[in-house]
Design a protein around this motif. Structure first.
Motif, PDB file in Angstrom:
ATOM      1  N   THR A   1     -11.976  -4.483 -10.724  1.00  0.00           N
ATOM      2  CA  THR A   1     -11.161  -4.530 -11.933  1.00  0.00           C
ATOM      3  C   THR A   1     -12.102  -4.634 -13.129  1.00  0.00           C
ATOM      4  O   THR A   1     -13.176  -5.204 -13.033  1.00  0.00           O
ATOM      5  CB  THR A   1     -10.202  -5.733 -11.940  1.00  0.00           C
ATOM      6  OG1 THR A   1     -10.956  -6.904 -11.658  1.00  0.00           O
ATOM      7  CG2 THR A   1      -9.095  -5.578 -10.941  1.00  0.00           C
TER       8      THR A   1
ATOM      9  N   THR B   1      -5.602  -5.147  -2.647  1.00  0.00           N
ATOM     10  CA  THR B   1      -5.768  -5.254  -4.100  1.00  0.00           C
ATOM     11  C   THR B   1      -4.548  -5.886  -4.753  1.00  0.00           C
ATOM     12  O   THR B   1      -4.677  -6.811  -5.541  1.00  0.00           O
ATOM     13  CB  THR B   1      -6.008  -3.851  -4.704  1.00  0.00           C
ATOM     14  OG1 THR B   1      -6.969  -3.179  -3.894  1.00  0.00           O
ATOM     15  CG2 THR B   1      -6.520  -3.932  -6.104  1.00  0.00           C
TER      16      THR B   1
ATOM     17  N   PRO C   1      -6.503  -1.002   2.045  1.00  0.00           N
ATOM     18  CA  PRO C   1      -7.196  -1.405   0.811  1.00  0.00           C
ATOM     19  C   PRO C   1      -6.273  -1.690  -0.372  1.00  0.00           C
ATOM     20  O   PRO C   1      -6.423  -2.682  -1.064  1.00  0.00           O
ATOM     21  CB  PRO C   1      -8.103  -0.211   0.514  1.00  0.00           C
ATOM     22  CG  PRO C   1      -8.361   0.398   1.847  1.00  0.00           C
ATOM     23  CD  PRO C   1      -7.113   0.190   2.651  1.00  0.00           C
ATOM     24  N   GLN C   2      -5.275  -0.803  -0.577  1.00  0.00           N
ATOM     25  CA  GLN C   2      -4.406  -1.003  -1.741  1.00  0.00           C
ATOM     26  C   GLN C   2      -3.560  -2.273  -1.601  1.00  0.00           C
ATOM     27  O   GLN C   2      -3.316  -2.972  -2.574  1.00  0.00           O
ATOM     28  CB  GLN C   2      -3.501   0.223  -1.915  1.00  0.00           C
ATOM     29  CG  GLN C   2      -2.624   0.187  -3.135  1.00  0.00           C
ATOM     30  CD  GLN C   2      -3.411   0.297  -4.418  1.00  0.00           C
ATOM     31  OE1 GLN C   2      -4.497   0.846  -4.437  1.00  0.00           O
ATOM     32  NE2 GLN C   2      -2.898  -0.242  -5.486  1.00  0.00           N
TER      33      GLN C   2
ATOM     34  N   ASP D   1      -4.297   0.147 -11.911  1.00  0.00           N
ATOM     35  CA  ASP D   1      -5.295   0.749 -12.794  1.00  0.00           C
ATOM     36  C   ASP D   1      -5.685  -0.311 -13.812  1.00  0.00           C
ATOM     37  O   ASP D   1      -5.409  -1.470 -13.635  1.00  0.00           O
ATOM     38  CB  ASP D   1      -4.796   2.061 -13.409  1.00  0.00           C
ATOM     39  CG  ASP D   1      -3.498   1.870 -14.159  1.00  0.00           C
ATOM     40  OD1 ASP D   1      -3.341   0.794 -14.747  1.00  0.00           O
ATOM     41  OD2 ASP D   1      -2.663   2.784 -14.163  1.00  0.00           O
TER      42      ASP D   1
ATOM     43  N   ARG E   1     -15.650   3.654  -4.015  1.00  0.00           N
ATOM     44  CA  ARG E   1     -14.739   3.956  -2.901  1.00  0.00           C
ATOM     45  C   ARG E   1     -15.471   4.675  -1.778  1.00  0.00           C
ATOM     46  O   ARG E   1     -15.327   4.350  -0.612  1.00  0.00           O
ATOM     47  CB  ARG E   1     -13.552   4.798  -3.382  1.00  0.00           C
ATOM     48  CG  ARG E   1     -12.407   3.975  -3.927  1.00  0.00           C
ATOM     49  CD  ARG E   1     -11.100   4.755  -3.915  1.00  0.00           C
ATOM     50  NE  ARG E   1     -11.171   5.980  -4.706  1.00  0.00           N
ATOM     51  CZ  ARG E   1     -10.865   6.047  -5.982  1.00  0.00           C
ATOM     52  NH1 ARG E   1     -10.478   4.968  -6.625  1.00  0.00           N
ATOM     53  NH2 ARG E   1     -10.927   7.187  -6.633  1.00  0.00           N
TER      54      ARG E   1
ATOM     55  N   HIS F   1       0.868  -1.171   0.000  1.00  0.00           N
ATOM     56  CA  HIS F   1       0.000   0.000   0.000  1.00  0.00           C
ATOM     57  C   HIS F   1       0.911   1.228   0.000  1.00  0.00           C
ATOM     58  O   HIS F   1       2.022   1.172   0.516  1.00  0.00           O
ATOM     59  CB  HIS F   1      -0.837  -0.025   1.290  1.00  0.00           C
ATOM     60  CG  HIS F   1      -1.833   1.078   1.390  1.00  0.00           C
ATOM     61  ND1 HIS F   1      -3.083   0.979   0.855  1.00  0.00           N
ATOM     62  CD2 HIS F   1      -1.749   2.302   1.966  1.00  0.00           C
ATOM     63  CE1 HIS F   1      -3.739   2.102   1.098  1.00  0.00           C
ATOM     64  NE2 HIS F   1      -2.957   2.916   1.763  1.00  0.00           N
TER      65      HIS F   1
ATOM     66  N   HIS G   1      -0.160   1.552  -8.227  1.00  0.00           N
ATOM     67  CA  HIS G   1      -1.595   1.693  -8.527  1.00  0.00           C
ATOM     68  C   HIS G   1      -2.083   0.597  -9.439  1.00  0.00           C
ATOM     69  O   HIS G   1      -1.548   0.393 -10.505  1.00  0.00           O
ATOM     70  CB  HIS G   1      -1.862   3.042  -9.208  1.00  0.00           C
ATOM     71  CG  HIS G   1      -1.857   4.154  -8.235  1.00  0.00           C
ATOM     72  ND1 HIS G   1      -2.932   4.415  -7.414  1.00  0.00           N
ATOM     73  CD2 HIS G   1      -0.903   5.048  -7.906  1.00  0.00           C
ATOM     74  CE1 HIS G   1      -2.628   5.451  -6.644  1.00  0.00           C
ATOM     75  NE2 HIS G   1      -1.417   5.842  -6.915  1.00  0.00           N
TER      76      HIS G   1
ATOM     77  N   SER H   1     -15.611   4.111 -10.010  1.00  0.00           N
ATOM     78  CA  SER H   1     -14.582   3.832  -8.989  1.00  0.00           C
ATOM     79  C   SER H   1     -14.711   4.791  -7.812  1.00  0.00           C
ATOM     80  O   SER H   1     -14.593   4.396  -6.651  1.00  0.00           O
ATOM     81  CB  SER H   1     -13.175   3.893  -9.589  1.00  0.00           C
ATOM     82  OG  SER H   1     -12.931   5.171 -10.090  1.00  0.00           O
TER      83      SER H   1
ATOM     84  N   GLY I   1     -12.613  -3.027  -3.938  1.00  0.00           N
ATOM     85  CA  GLY I   1     -11.800  -2.730  -5.123  1.00  0.00           C
ATOM     86  C   GLY I   1     -12.479  -3.366  -6.323  1.00  0.00           C
ATOM     87  O   GLY I   1     -13.270  -4.287  -6.175  1.00  0.00           O
TER      88      GLY I   1
ATOM     89  N   GLY J   1     -13.465   2.925   0.919  1.00  0.00           N
ATOM     90  CA  GLY J   1     -12.210   2.491   0.286  1.00  0.00           C
ATOM     91  C   GLY J   1     -11.894   1.016   0.440  1.00  0.00           C
ATOM     92  O   GLY J   1     -10.837   0.568   0.028  1.00  0.00           O
ATOM     93  N   ARG J   2     -12.817   0.241   1.047  1.00  0.00           N
ATOM     94  CA  ARG J   2     -12.498  -1.182   1.271  1.00  0.00           C
ATOM     95  C   ARG J   2     -12.716  -2.035   0.020  1.00  0.00           C
ATOM     96  O   ARG J   2     -12.107  -3.084  -0.126  1.00  0.00           O
ATOM     97  CB  ARG J   2     -13.388  -1.757   2.395  1.00  0.00           C
ATOM     98  CG  ARG J   2     -13.109  -1.250   3.769  1.00  0.00           C
ATOM     99  CD  ARG J   2     -11.923  -1.902   4.472  1.00  0.00           C
ATOM    100  NE  ARG J   2     -11.783  -3.334   4.333  1.00  0.00           N
ATOM    101  CZ  ARG J   2     -12.280  -4.250   5.135  1.00  0.00           C
ATOM    102  NH1 ARG J   2     -12.995  -3.871   6.187  1.00  0.00           N
ATOM    103  NH2 ARG J   2     -12.063  -5.522   4.941  1.00  0.00           N
TER     104      ARG J   2
END
Length: 679
Positions: free
Chosen positions: A670, A117, A113-114, A86, A660, A17, A84, A656, A668, A665-666
């Motif tokens: 794709t 992901t 969160p990140q 993306d 969020r 993160h 990130h 997105s 994610g 923000g939890r």
């Protein structure tokens, strides 16, 4: 210990993160492993890999993209994984060339969160991982809570190998629960010298408790060790062997701890990377196909096999192109001639080097498993396969990547226009999922990409690396056109152009084809099998076919390309026909047929996957359905709920941000392009 160079190699990435300390840890790893300790002098203030944003024109210099360093008997290729996630292929491609990874977690923030992901993305690629719980010296640090969160939120099975002695301001060292020793790191030598002492009192009790937990976890996940554990007949070597087996099988995640900023706990992490993470020989051979995609191929990962490698990053530095290459099989030598399979072009390797922390070390040869930088692959793009001549092998097919969203950019003045073109040319080379074109009417540059975030990242990079902020239009969906029914069309062109009189007359029929089958342009049987005396000349037929192909590039309704149609040419007038006349008549006939065949617009439909904790699932589903989404599957993975479905791209603008804010923000998500379908 085996001295096979491939067995001693570790290709690893650090995933984290933002703010978990990824850069500080990378910095310490390069510092402790660097042959020339250049980092020493700059160590007390700013980190060398911690570039200021203004310096980030150099921010993807080769050193940051991949650095080679040596620790004990191991060679480590440290690969920079983008932070990130993306919608581009960038993260996936970095994960693809890694054999193992280290997930960095903040002892205070825990699993953010990140980090969820990127961890999940690495799981989908089957990458074995270690976890490093960093920042143990910070107020509020809680080792046990982060270990628990690894299990709860990531579905990992943590097995602590080093545990903190003291937490927060009281943190003073780590306990190695396998060797049962206390490790203290000397501040004066910036952590380079490490004292190994006996554990005593409370330290011993804490280490003993964590050791029992780790050995139990190990026994539950490795049958061979379970027997020895129950009989209490195991050595330290048996523990290491079992840890390696269970890590490679992705049944457990070894956990280490420390404080990169305080130079504590990094050396045991490096030992764990060497001991437990896979070498290129320990991971399954990558999937590959023949160049036409018709058959699956197996890659022989030995250094004696024919050469084959994947370009996973292309860097433009001062007009010179450097390709980062993961070699999957064979041996590559300087001066070798190789074939770019994706583009069917021959290239020559002019120079190869390994990226060292302090310098580029020129190489005369590199072998299977190596990650190197190459100069000489002039046409290479990210994702291209290069191989020895005669090889018919494609490691990754990029044809499937279709941009789904576009945006117009307008420079603020002439000078900015030049810089903008330079930046876009560079980004298009580095990123094969980015399309760049120019609108003939307005002169605006049009960029097309894989999603909103993809284009936002491009604009952000321009601001940071080139100091320009062109005006950006609203994002638009990239559509396609097709027809619904079969219809006939004809075109007659009879006009003076300059000093010449041009004539052409064409009849054709147009019918819908299956979705995603592409376009077919053909002659009717009568034309194809005509008597040679009466037949239309080959030159005129070529002009007609070219005219049809050209007009299918831009449909009558939206100007977007036409797809999934079958065009059959039924008649071509011979008398007085000219090449230009035939081409123009063909184009007119296509437009006529499309209007009669009820042209319709197709839009990109996306595969969407949302991953959210149980409590955020409800709001995620209702948001998704509000965007015209259709839920196809609900399930559970790694302690999180996931939703898979499809939705039209045009309704996902701003999704997105809404997701969020609705889930703190939890959650994610794709996006992947699925196909084009009618609105």
């Amino acid at each position: 210990m085996s001295k096979d160079p491939m067995k001693q190699l570790r290709n690893l990435g650090i995933i984290a993160h933002i703010d978990a300390g990824k850069t500080t840890l990378s910095e310490r790893i390069l510092f402790y492993t660097s042959k020339i300790h250049r980092m020493g002098e700059v160590h007390d203030g700013t980190a060398t890999m911690d570039f200021m944003p203004e310096e980030q024109e150099r921010g993807i210099t080769i050193a940051a993209a991949a650095s080679t360093c040596h620790w004990k008997d191991w060679t480590l290729n440290l690969i920079d994984t983008p932070g990130h996630v993306d919608f581009t292929i960038e993260v996936e491609r970095s994960l693809r060339v890694l054999d193992g990874a280290v997930g960095v977690f903040c002892a205070v923030g825990g699993v953010e969160p990140q980090s969820e992901t990127v961890w999940r993305q690495s799981e989908s690629f089957g990458v074995p991982k270690l976890a490093f719980i960093n920042k143990m010296d910070r107020v509020g640090a809680d080792f046990a809570a982060v270990v628990e969160a690894l299990h709860e939120r990531l579905g990992a099975t943590p097995a602590p190998l080093t545990v903190p002695l003291g937490e927060g301001p009281e943190f003073y060292g780590v306990a190695d629960v396998i060797a049962m020793k206390k490790l203290l790191f000397d501040e004066d030598s910036q952590g380079r010298s490490m004292e190994v002492l006996e554990l005593e009192g409370e330290e011993l009790e804490t280490a003993q408790m964590w050791r029992e937990k780790t050995l139990e976890t190990l026994g539950e996940n490795d049958d061979e060790f379970m027997e020895k554990y129950l009989e209490e007949a195991y050595s330290e070597e048996d523990i290491h062997a079992a840890l390696q087996r269970a890590t490679l099988a992705r049944k457990i995640t070894p956990v280490l701890t420390g404080s990169a900023l305080k130079n504590a706990g990094v050396q045991p992490l490096l030992d764990a990377v060497g001991r437990y993470l896979p070498s290129p020989a320990d991971v399954p051979a990558p999937r590959a196909t023949s160049a036409d995609g018709s058959q699956e191929k197996t890659v022989d990962i030995s250094p004696t096999a024919p050469f084959c490698g994947l370009v996973f990053k292309v860097l433009m530095d001062g007009g010179r192109k450097t390709s980062l290459l993961r070699i999957y099989s064979g041996t590559l030598k300087e001066g070798d001639s190789v074939r770019n399979i994706a583009l069917a072009k021959d290239e020559r390797i002019s120079r190869m080097f390994r990226m060292d922390a302090d310098q580029q070390e020129q190489l005369s040869e590199a072998r299977a498993g190596d990650i190197i930088a190459v100069i000489g692959l002039r046409s290479a793009r990210t994702g291209d396969t290069v191989a020895a001549h005669g090889q018919d092998i494609l490691l990754e097919d990029l044809q499937a990547v279709k941009p789904v969203i576009s945006m117009a950019l307008e420079p603020r003045n002439a000078d900015e226009g030049k810089t903008l073109d330079e930046a876009l040319a560079r980004y298009a080379i580095e990123d094969p999922t980015l399309g760049v074109s120019q609108d003939e009417g307005s002169g605006n540059r049009i960029i097309s990409g894989m999603g909103e975030l993809h284009l936002e990242v491009i604009l952000e990079r321009m601001r940071r690396e080139y100091n320009i902020s062109p005006r950006a239009g609203q994002p638009q969906v990239v559509a396609r056109e097709t027809v619904r029914i079969e219809a006939e069309g004809s075109g007659l062109f009879d006009r003076e152009l300059g000093t010449m009189h041009h004539v052409g007359e064409i009849s054709l029929s147009m019918a819908p084809a299956e979705r995603d089958s592409g376009n077919v342009v053909r002659l009717s049987e009568a034309l194809a099998n005509a008597d040679p005396k009466e037949a239309v000349s080959r030159a005129l037929i070529e002009e007609v076919l070219q005219g049809i192909h050209d007009s299918l590039l831009s449909g009558p309704q939206t100007g977007y390309p036409v797809q999934d149609v079958i065009v059959t040419v039924t008649a071509i007038r011979k008398e007085g026909a000219t090449a230009a006349g035939c081409r123009m008549a063909a184009s007119m006939a296509v437009r006529d047929a499309m209007e009669k065949a009820r042209a319709t617009v197709l839009e990109p439909i996306m595969d969407v996957e949302i991953i959210a904790p149980e409590e955020a699932l409800g709001s995620s589903i209702s948001l998704f359905q509000n965007c015209g989404g259709k839920v196809e599957e609900l399930g559970e993975r790694g302690g999180m709920r996931y939703l898979a479905g499809i939705a039209p791209m045009r309704k996902l603008f701003g999704f997105s941000t809404s997701l969020r804010s609705a889930t703190q923000g939890r959650a994610g998500f794709t996006l992947r392009f699925k196909h084009y379908d009618s609105m």
